[in-house]
Design an enzyme around this catalytic site. Structure first.
Site, PDB file in Angstrom:
ATOM      1  N   LYS A  81      -3.902   5.028   6.754  1.00  0.00           N
ATOM      2  CA  LYS A  81      -3.332   5.937   5.760  1.00  0.00           C
ATOM      3  C   LYS A  81      -3.958   7.325   5.915  1.00  0.00           C
ATOM      4  CE  LYS A  81      -2.614   6.087   0.714  1.00  0.00           C
ATOM      5  NZ  LYS A  81      -2.844   5.350  -0.553  1.00  0.00           N
ATOM      6  N   SER A 156       1.058   3.837  -3.187  1.00  0.00           N
ATOM      7  CA  SER A 156       1.152   5.004  -2.327  1.00  0.00           C
ATOM      8  C   SER A 156       0.941   4.714  -0.848  1.00  0.00           C
ATOM      9  CB  SER A 156       0.131   6.043  -2.781  1.00  0.00           C
ATOM     10  OG  SER A 156      -1.197   5.556  -2.645  1.00  0.00           O
ATOM     11  N   SER A 180      -1.896   0.735  -5.409  1.00  0.00           N
ATOM     12  CA  SER A 180      -1.325   1.342  -4.203  1.00  0.00           C
ATOM     13  C   SER A 180      -1.576   0.597  -2.905  1.00  0.00           C
ATOM     14  CB  SER A 180      -1.805   2.787  -4.057  1.00  0.00           C
ATOM     15  OG  SER A 180      -1.185   3.611  -5.006  1.00  0.00           O
TER      16      SER A 180
END
Length: 470
Positions: A81, A156, A180
């Site tokens: 990420k 997310s 997330s």
């Protein structure tokens, strides 16, 4: 080119790489080929590092050929990420404000992965600043769910979930402030583990809300999640929220019998207003566990009725504190949804925040009391199936409900309490994965992982895969 190797887990690949039956270069080439093949549709990557990855894979191969095998992660291709810092490389946080930001140090988790010999293939798409659960990013484009390209992958850490399930990364890391890691794990049909708060260092991860943020593994199997957890765990003096607890041999603690398991069910909160397709699948798993000898025990956690208020106030105020200066200076540079949430955070009072922390304290005590009589708590991860990209509502038994109100209803309590929580896929309904959440006592991730391993052995995802990557 076959992508058979790229479909395997770390646990399957590691012995093949160690015994030199599989080349890290060949494996990395297959993963990168999948990126070429699928990412134009999915948009899981913000940036791909092909040349660097192939060079690193060649170095890993040379080291292993020379007898210098570093362990199970050596030569494993992973993308992360784009909220984690790599020294000398961009970390965009999925934003326009930080689109050219270059970190001058490695995040602690990145440093540990580098030392273990991981091959990095790139940076993954995410909801802007991790402040949202759709990964519909206005700056880098929406990430799409590999099971249905019209649906969100969750967020997310949506890029991480989408990349792992489509074999564009063997595993990944996500961050979790309200769900997330677990939300995209549920939406994409993979394992997502949020460890106990303080278990894994957050140094070198751009913050969303300091008291709620976690980093954790997103993987194809429970074993892989356990492996990454034991590698990444440990006290870090650079992270003020890090807690000095020794790492455990989590990957060696997965064997168990259902007869030894006591499962807590909080019906009043965790099974309220759940889409029937999700409810049916989760209860099917509970029945199978019970038939195998597990004890199902009702528990009551009264303060959960205030959890949504406490999560909303805590996350919005802490996030707005992080972004206060940039919001005043350049509000137009934020996506509309993130700007709205940051503005909401500016409106919260000190009284709201203190009341929220008092609720958190009550939740800590009530969860601890529940875990005196049960090993784990089980619930749905999400109360709905993934909605269409751009939708502000979700379908729950024919009712159109607010996405924002529903999305962290079951995951948020794990952040408020800091307790370990894992999402595991337990089947597919109408072409979309269903996730089941397992929560456990603080710093006892092995209980969560053992329960997940029992469920994994039911093979509820056997024969199911995204159409795009079959």
């Amino acid at each position: 080119m076959s992508n058979e190797l790229a479909q395997k887990s770390i646990g399957e690949l590691a012995p093949l790489i160690q015994s030199k039956q599989v080349s890290p270069v060949e494996l990395t080439e297959q993963v990168l080929a999948n990126v070429d093949l699928y990412d134009g549709d999915i948009n899981a990557y913000i940036s791909v590092q092909k040349e660097q990855a192939l060079e690193a894979a060649a170095q890993a191969e040379q080291e292993i050929q020379s007898g210098n095998y570093r362990g199970a992660l050596h030569g494993i291709p992973m993308a992360l990420k784009d909220i984690l810092y790599f020294k000398g490389e961009k970390a965009t946080m999925g934003s326009s404000i930080h689109s050219e930001f270059v970190a001058d140090f490695d995040a602690t988790v990145v440093s540990k992965l580098k030392m273990s010999g991981v091959t990095f293939t790139g940076k993954l798409n995410m909801h802007e600043y991790a402040w949202g659960a759709t990964t519909t990013n206005p700056h880098f484009g929406p990430c799409k769910n590999p099971w249905d390209l019209t649906k969100i992958p969750g967020g997310s850490s949506g890029g991480s979930g989408a990349a792992v399930v489509s074999h564009m990364s063997i595993a990944s890391l996500g961050t979790d402030t309200g769900g997330s890691i677990r939300i995209p794990a549920s939406s994409c049909g993979i394992i997502g583990l949020k460890p106990t708060h303080g278990r894994i260092s957050k140094y070198g991860c751009f913050p969303l809300a300091w008291s709620l943020d976690h980093i954790g593994p997103m993987t194809k199997t429970v074993y892989d999640a356990a492996l990454l957890l034991e590698l990444l765990s440990g006290y870090d003096p650079k992270d003020p929220t890090s807690i000095d607890r020794p790492a455990k041999n989590f990957s060696g603690l997965l064997e168990s019998d259902a007869k030894d398991l006591v499962i807590g069910i909080e019906e009043e909160y965790f099974f309220k207003n759940v889409d029937s397709r999700v409810d049916e699948q989760v209860r099917h798993v509970l029945k199978q566990l019970e038939d195998a000898g597990a004890v199902i025990k009702p528990v009551s956690i009264p303060s959960l009725k205030q959890a949504e208020f406490a999560e909303l106030v805590t996350i919005t105020t802490e996030a707005s504190a992080v972004h206060h200066a940039n919001l005043l200076k350049s509000p137009e540079k934020y996506g509309e949804d993130v700007r709205f949430l940051l503005e909401v955070g500016e409106l919260m009072s000190g009284v709201d925040y203190v009341q929220s922390q008092q609720i958190r304290r009550k939740l800590d005590l009530e969860f601890a009391a529940a875990f005196d009589s049960v090993d784990v708590l089980i619930s749905p991860t999400l109360p709905f199936l993934s909605p269409p990209i751009g939708s502000q509502t979700v379908d729950v038994n024919g009712q159109e409900l607010s996405f924002l109100d529903e999305v962290i209803r079951f995951t948020g309590p794990g952040n408020l309490t800091g307790l370990p929580a894992l999402s595991i896929p337990v089947g597919v309904k109408d072409g979309l994965p269903v996730g089941l959440q397992i929560m456990g006592p603080a710093f006892e991730e092995e209980k969560v992982l053992r329960a997940a391993a029992l469920i994994e052995r039911m093979e509820l995802m056997k024969g199911h895969a995204p159409t795009l990557v079959k």
